[in-house]
Design a protein around this motif. Structure first.
Motif, PDB file in Angstrom:
ATOM      1  N   LYS A 232     107.137  51.539  34.595  1.00 19.93           N
ATOM      2  CA  LYS A 232     107.241  52.674  33.298  1.00 19.93           C
ATOM      3  C   LYS A 232     108.193  52.725  32.434  1.00 19.93           C
ATOM      4  O   LYS A 232     107.649  52.613  31.291  1.00 19.93           O
ATOM      5  N   LEU A 233     109.201  52.274  32.893  1.00 21.27           N
ATOM      6  CA  LEU A 233     110.520  51.977  32.007  1.00 21.27           C
ATOM      7  C   LEU A 233     110.299  50.898  31.052  1.00 21.27           C
ATOM      8  O   LEU A 233     110.670  50.806  29.754  1.00 21.27           O
ATOM      9  N   HIS A 234     109.959  49.673  31.539  1.00 24.06           N
ATOM     10  CA  HIS A 234     109.666  48.532  30.870  1.00 24.06           C
ATOM     11  C   HIS A 234     108.430  48.425  29.783  1.00 24.06           C
ATOM     12  O   HIS A 234     108.668  47.705  28.812  1.00 24.06           O
ATOM     13  N   SER A 241      96.850  51.660  28.868  1.00 25.52           N
ATOM     14  CA  SER A 241      95.919  52.711  29.181  1.00 25.52           C
ATOM     15  C   SER A 241      96.254  52.792  30.718  1.00 25.52           C
ATOM     16  O   SER A 241      95.028  53.384  31.376  1.00 25.52           O
ATOM     17  N   ILE A 242      97.372  52.406  31.345  1.00 25.82           N
ATOM     18  CA  ILE A 242      97.576  52.784  32.597  1.00 25.82           C
ATOM     19  C   ILE A 242      97.821  54.336  32.882  1.00 25.82           C
ATOM     20  O   ILE A 242      98.659  54.859  32.572  1.00 25.82           O
ATOM     21  N   GLN A 243      96.924  54.818  34.028  1.00 26.09           N
ATOM     22  CA  GLN A 243      97.310  56.024  34.376  1.00 26.09           C
ATOM     23  C   GLN A 243      98.336  56.214  35.357  1.00 26.09           C
ATOM     24  O   GLN A 243      98.830  55.111  35.802  1.00 26.09           O
ATOM     25  N   GLU A 244      98.821  57.631  35.791  1.00 25.39           N
ATOM     26  CA  GLU A 244     100.005  57.617  36.812  1.00 25.39           C
ATOM     27  C   GLU A 244      99.519  57.038  37.804  1.00 25.39           C
ATOM     28  O   GLU A 244     100.611  56.287  38.668  1.00 25.39           O
ATOM     29  N   HIS A 245      98.350  57.346  38.577  1.00 25.61           N
ATOM     30  CA  HIS A 245      98.050  56.715  39.966  1.00 25.61           C
ATOM     31  C   HIS A 245      98.134  55.307  40.032  1.00 25.61           C
ATOM     32  O   HIS A 245      98.090  54.627  40.908  1.00 25.61           O
ATOM     33  N   GLU A 246      97.888  54.641  38.802  1.00 27.14           N
ATOM     34  CA  GLU A 246      97.856  53.357  38.470  1.00 27.14           C
ATOM     35  C   GLU A 246      99.081  52.594  38.606  1.00 27.14           C
ATOM     36  O   GLU A 246      99.407  51.416  39.050  1.00 27.14           O
ATOM     37  N   PHE A 247     100.043  53.476  38.208  1.00 30.31           N
ATOM     38  CA  PHE A 247     101.455  52.935  38.276  1.00 30.31           C
ATOM     39  C   PHE A 247     101.636  53.013  39.812  1.00 30.31           C
ATOM     40  O   PHE A 247     102.680  51.743  40.012  1.00 30.31           O
ATOM     41  N   LYS A 248     101.520  53.604  40.520  1.00 26.69           N
ATOM     42  CA  LYS A 248     101.733  53.718  42.029  1.00 26.69           C
ATOM     43  C   LYS A 248     101.247  52.439  42.559  1.00 26.69           C
ATOM     44  O   LYS A 248     101.784  51.646  43.364  1.00 26.69           O
ATOM     45  N   GLN A 249      99.809  51.895  42.093  1.00 25.86           N
ATOM     46  CA  GLN A 249      99.335  50.758  42.502  1.00 25.86           C
ATOM     47  C   GLN A 249     100.054  49.425  42.344  1.00 25.86           C
ATOM     48  O   GLN A 249     100.362  48.584  42.980  1.00 25.86           O
ATOM     49  N   LEU A 250     100.732  49.733  41.063  1.00 25.34           N
ATOM     50  CA  LEU A 250     101.830  48.385  40.380  1.00 25.34           C
ATOM     51  C   LEU A 250     103.169  48.315  41.611  1.00 25.34           C
ATOM     52  O   LEU A 250     103.411  47.353  41.866  1.00 25.34           O
ATOM     53  N   GLY A 251     103.756  49.433  41.834  1.00 18.13           N
ATOM     54  CA  GLY A 251     104.620  49.638  42.761  1.00 18.13           C
ATOM     55  C   GLY A 251     104.356  49.091  44.007  1.00 18.13           C
ATOM     56  O   GLY A 251     105.328  48.397  44.692  1.00 18.13           O
ATOM     57  N   VAL A 265     107.416  40.107  34.698  1.00 24.27           N
ATOM     58  CA  VAL A 265     106.053  40.447  34.955  1.00 24.27           C
ATOM     59  C   VAL A 265     105.541  41.140  33.596  1.00 24.27           C
ATOM     60  O   VAL A 265     104.454  40.991  33.010  1.00 24.27           O
ATOM     61  N   VAL A 266     106.082  42.232  33.240  1.00 25.90           N
ATOM     62  CA  VAL A 266     105.882  43.225  32.056  1.00 25.90           C
ATOM     63  C   VAL A 266     105.814  42.171  31.052  1.00 25.90           C
ATOM     64  O   VAL A 266     105.190  42.696  29.969  1.00 25.90           O
TER      65      VAL A 266
END
Length: 364
Positions: A232-234, A241-251, A265-266
């Motif tokens: 999120k910070l980067h 178009s990334i949703q909140e639950h998709e950020f968790k998938q990235l984590g 990566v970002v």
């Protein structure tokens, strides 16, 4: 450190070695050579705050709490640290490369109001000329003591014990001077100087130097919550178009990655829309902000699309006027594509060595 001639440096090497007495002063305080050392060290002072807040550092909550306790509180509330309640004078940040040790130091520099922050690396203190390295170290601590509150941040502090480019005797003098300053210069409760060291290889530290760093903080690889926050910070204000639950998938999908790895990566993912523009064979009209005025929305921009998309026109990016190009926004698939090509840089062996050091010697 450029010198006028070789004889000047040979003469310098024949001078009396420094160290041995915690309270000793130079006999040549007004000597131009001594001014050269002071000017060199003065360049290490951060004149402008880095403006890295605690909230800008994702995760590392225990490390941040330890630094607040060891550095920020003594500067802000000195009356709390009297009698036998003394602040730590030597703090070591150790962990794999890319985990945020230097970034934490920047946060300390920002948050420690009214302090003078000296930021140096081992390379800043190492000189090929005999006698200069130990003189740099001594001058650094002398300058720090002259300030009201001082923090000395030394990156790659392990290299001070084995500096490149110096002979063995010069290395020993430098190490002796550093240990002397750590022992005598920081042992005085009235001296408000804190040394903050960082290293990727804590196991190579000389045992005596390791002992000088009373507080040892293990900076580990980020956990899933920290990795999620880092994405999120980067991405920050970059359109995506990334949703909140998709950020968790990235984590979840970046286990084993360091903060530096995620940054790369970002950065690579941010280039994915550019690559789509370069490889596109068809474009279609789209609605978006005007290049002349982002607050004005226009509907005659061109964006890459698949050949079968409605309104697709066959053309290459070279056929699109610069002011009419609308690049795609970053998507979840863009980041996962970059994740698949950017592998973690911290090895299992490195992690094992870090944990072994932590089990044996830290946290302090």
């Amino acid at each position: 450190m450029a010198a006028s001639n070789t004889e000047h440096h040979h003469a310098r090497s024949n001078k009396k070695a420094n160290g041995g007495d915690c309270n000793s002063d130079d006999d040549d305080d007004n000597d131009p050579e001594n001014k050269m050392f002071i000017d060199h060290v003065s360049g290490a002072i951060l004149r402008e705050k880095p403006y890295v807040k605690w909230d800008d550092v994702a995760g590392l909550h225990q490390a941040k709490d330890s630094l607040k306790e060891a550095v920020i509180l003594p500067f802000q509330y000195p009356h709390l640290f009297t009698g036998r309640r003394l602040p730590f004078r030597g703090i070591l940040l150790f962990g794999p490369p890319g985990t945020g040790k230097s970034y934490l130091a920047k946060a300390v520099a920002t948050e420690a109001d009214n302090s003078t922050f000296f930021s140096v690396s081992a390379a800043d203190l190492v000189s090929k000329w005999p006698g200069e390295s130990d003189k740099f170290v001594k001058t650094l601590f002398q300058q720090a003591k002259e300030q009201r509150f001082s923090i000395i941040f030394i990156d790659e502090v392990d290299a001070l014990c084995s500096p490149r480019g110096e002979d063995e005797s010069a290395s020993k003098r430098m190490k002796a001077e550093f240990l002397l300053q750590m022992q005598c210069g920081l042992g005085n409760a009235n001296t408000r100087v804190i040394v903050l060291g960082a290293t990727n290889t804590p196991w190579v530290l000389h045992p005596v130097l390791r002992k000088r760093f009373e507080k040892r903080i293990h900076i580990t690889l980020p956990d899933i919550q920290a990795r999620t926050a880092m994405f999120k910070l980067h991405l920050s204000s970059t359109p995506h178009s990334i949703q909140e639950h998709e950020f968790k998938q990235l984590g979840e999908g970046s286990e084993g990655y360091s903060g530096a790895d995620i940054s790369i990566v970002v950065r690579d993912a941010l280039m994915q829309p550019v690559r789509k523009v370069q490889t596109a064979t068809h474009f279609k009209t789209a609605r978006g902000p005007s290049r002349g005025d982002p607050n004005v929305i226009v509907d005659d921009l061109l964006t890459p699309c698949s050949p079968g998309a409605a309104g697709a026109v066959e053309m290459s990016w070279m056929d699109v006027p610069g002011e009419k190009l609308l690049e795609p926004i970053v998507s979840l698939s863009d980041i996962f594509m970059s994740l698949s090509t950017s592998k973690p840089t911290v090895s299992a062996e490195n992690l094992m060595l870090q944990q072994e050091f932590s089990d044996n010697f830290g946290p302090g």
